[in-house]
Structures are given as structure tokens and as C-alpha cells.
Enzyme design. Sequence first.
Site, PDB file in Angstrom:
ATOM      1  N   LYS A  38      -8.798 -17.084  -2.224  1.00  0.00           N
ATOM      2  CA  LYS A  38      -7.781 -16.127  -1.279  1.00  0.00           C
ATOM      3  C   LYS A  38      -7.226 -15.277  -2.307  1.00  0.00           C
ATOM      4  CE  LYS A  38      -3.980 -19.635  -3.107  1.00  0.00           C
ATOM      5  NZ  LYS A  38      -2.905 -20.254  -2.713  1.00  0.00           N
ATOM      6  N   TYR A 270       9.539   4.679 -22.974  1.00  0.00           N
ATOM      7  CA  TYR A 270      10.793   5.111 -22.724  1.00  0.00           C
ATOM      8  C   TYR A 270      11.351   3.771 -23.498  1.00  0.00           C
ATOM      9  CZ  TYR A 270       8.210   6.887 -19.225  1.00  0.00           C
ATOM     10  OH  TYR A 270       7.011   7.936 -18.463  1.00  0.00           O
TER      11      TYR A 270
END
Length: 384
Positions: A38, A270
Site C-alpha cells: 500500500k 525563513y
Amino acid sequence: MDETPMRARAVVDLAALRANVRVLREAAPTAELMAVVKADGYGHGAVPCARAAREAGASWLGTATPEEAFELRAAGDTGRLMCWLWTPGGPWREAIEAEIDVSASGLWALREVVAAARASGRTARLQLKADTGLGRSGCQPADWPALVAEARAAEAEGAVRVTGLWSHFACADEPGHPSIGAQLSVFREMVGQAERAGLRPEVRHLANSPATLTVPESHFDLVRTGIAVYGISPSPELGVPADFGLRPAMTLSASLASVKRVPGGHGVSYGHRYVTPGETTLALVPLGYADGIPRHASDTGPVLVAGKWRTVAGTVAMDQFVVDLGGDSAAPGDEAVLFGPGDRGEPTVEDWARAVGSIGYEIVTRIGGRVPRVYVGEHGGTGI
């Protein structure tokens, strides 16, 4: 391996994956093995990993969603295949016609399966899931007799064939947790009820990766192995991969995009959460949270650059982050290794999980589609 320069790459060693499957088969010698692929093979690539797992002896494949299962069928897989995450109105008929084992946790799902089977004129391969204590999907013990009875009636009609009875552990990654024994007891009781009602499943299964490795009494007829197939420890408490004979299959690296000298007191990325303590060399790694690098790795994520472990300097941005090389040198195009097996001293998935307060599962599955997967150790051939 394709040596064309890339911004970044996730190299997936399929030979390691095959070896992991063989180790897991040896850990559960009396049971069949399901390789769970999955989430695009836990970020490694579902189809190549499914093929490798089949080559190593996985008699079942498992997916969460039907769409994941359909991808495997479209790639040529014809073996036993199960998917378990369904919502009302799902593509039951398509799954039945593709001979995919579907799962029902309640009457609504069973009734949709039966309707789809009638419409298709085919017998659905159906597995019933019991909630033995995890509290997610699965039928509660109080509702189990009604689900079993209706499934038995549908089987007598020819609409379904109940191929499996299954459940899932909550705390198998915590050795000695009391819920492990409690869930085993409930599972045995619920399986017994179903069999007394006339169901004769092909497989009964409860064990996930940690239980496959440490709870042999939970193996029953089939073990469902997910994260361990990819060589990642299902729990640091259980040990590192090498403790179980497993080898991590993925190595994530990037080519440095920039290297420059900056003065002391220079803000980085940032928010300037990192400021250079003195004159230094900064290297730019062109991977960011759009590629699956956790923003929580800001100031914590480990990276091997120029032969040493570095730590992400400042904020992880969407496409890039910075490392401080101090007095060391590097050049644009040099390799930065975020994680791998650890052979070259690079960080591992477990190191990243600790750094960001997560688990190895999340680290690999979140690596995004902008990062090419490069496969080594392939046997070749077509289909699965």
C-alpha cells in the site's frame, strides 16, 4: 543504475527487499506471507516492490485501497491479492471481477459485496475483519454473530466465498504489552464462532511486521508484513533492522545546488531561526517539504555531506534546505545523503524518525513523486 545527474533520487535496492522477504518467511515458516505494498509500496514503488516480493516467495500481496490493487492487476499480477479500505459505493464489482479479495467489517459492506457479486454473476472472494481491540475498522464482538450469519447465508447462495478471517494488532510494536495477549484471545474466540457457524476460511491472519518477528503464536495461516519488507524496523524498542537480519531498501540523496561562504551573524532560511555563529560555508540541498522532507526537520534533520553528519540549518522550505559545513568544503553537484542503510556512515530512516519525533513508516511513505525512484538489484522480466 542510470547515472544521469538528478536533482535528487531515491535508490531502491530490490535485492535487499527480496532478502527481507526471505528473512520474514523464515520467521514464520508455517504461515504464508503477504507483502503489503500500500501507499505506493511505502514510498518505494508498488509495482517493482510487488514483483520483487513475489520473486522472494510472497504468496499474497496487500493494499489499502482498491485503486492500489487495480494498479497491480494492470501491471500483470495474477496471484492472491487483498485490499481492505472500503467506503460505501466503492468499486466492488470491478474488484470481484479482478479476483481481488475484499474485506467487510460490517453488514453495510457485506451487503454491497453481495449486490455487486449478483450483478457480476461472479462469486466474490470475501474476508471478514474482526475488531479484537484496535478500535479502527473491524466488526465488534457483539456484532460478529450477525455478520457471520449473513456471510454464511451469502456463501450458501453462491454470492461470496469467505476466504479469510482477520484482525490487526494495536501494540505489537511494544513488547510485552498486555493488549497483545488479549487480542490473541479475542481473535481465537471470534474465529471459533465463525467456524462453528460453518465458515471455512482459507487463511486466518492477525500478525503484522512486529508480530511476525516477535509473537510466533500469532502467525496462524498468514502473516501480513509491511514496513519490515522494506528493511525498516517496526519499532525502535524491538531493535534496529540488522537485529532482525533486515536491510533498508531505500537510499535518499540529492546533489548540492549551491555552496557559498557567508559571514558570521548571517540569517539562514525563513524566519532566521538559524544564524551562523561565525564565517562559514553553507550548502543548499534541493529537497523540501514538497518532496516529503518534514518541516519538523528544521534544525534537527541529519544529513551526510562531505563525509560528515550535518544538521539542517534553519527552516526546511518547500523545495530546499541548508546545511552548515563549518570549515569544510564542498562543491555544487556533490552528494548529500539524507538516509540509507548506514553503510557509508549516513543517517538511517530511524535517525530521521527520532529527529522529527515520528516513525520510520512516515519518513519513507511521504517521499513524494518529484523524487525519481531508481531501482537496483532487479531480476528483470515483465509483469509481476
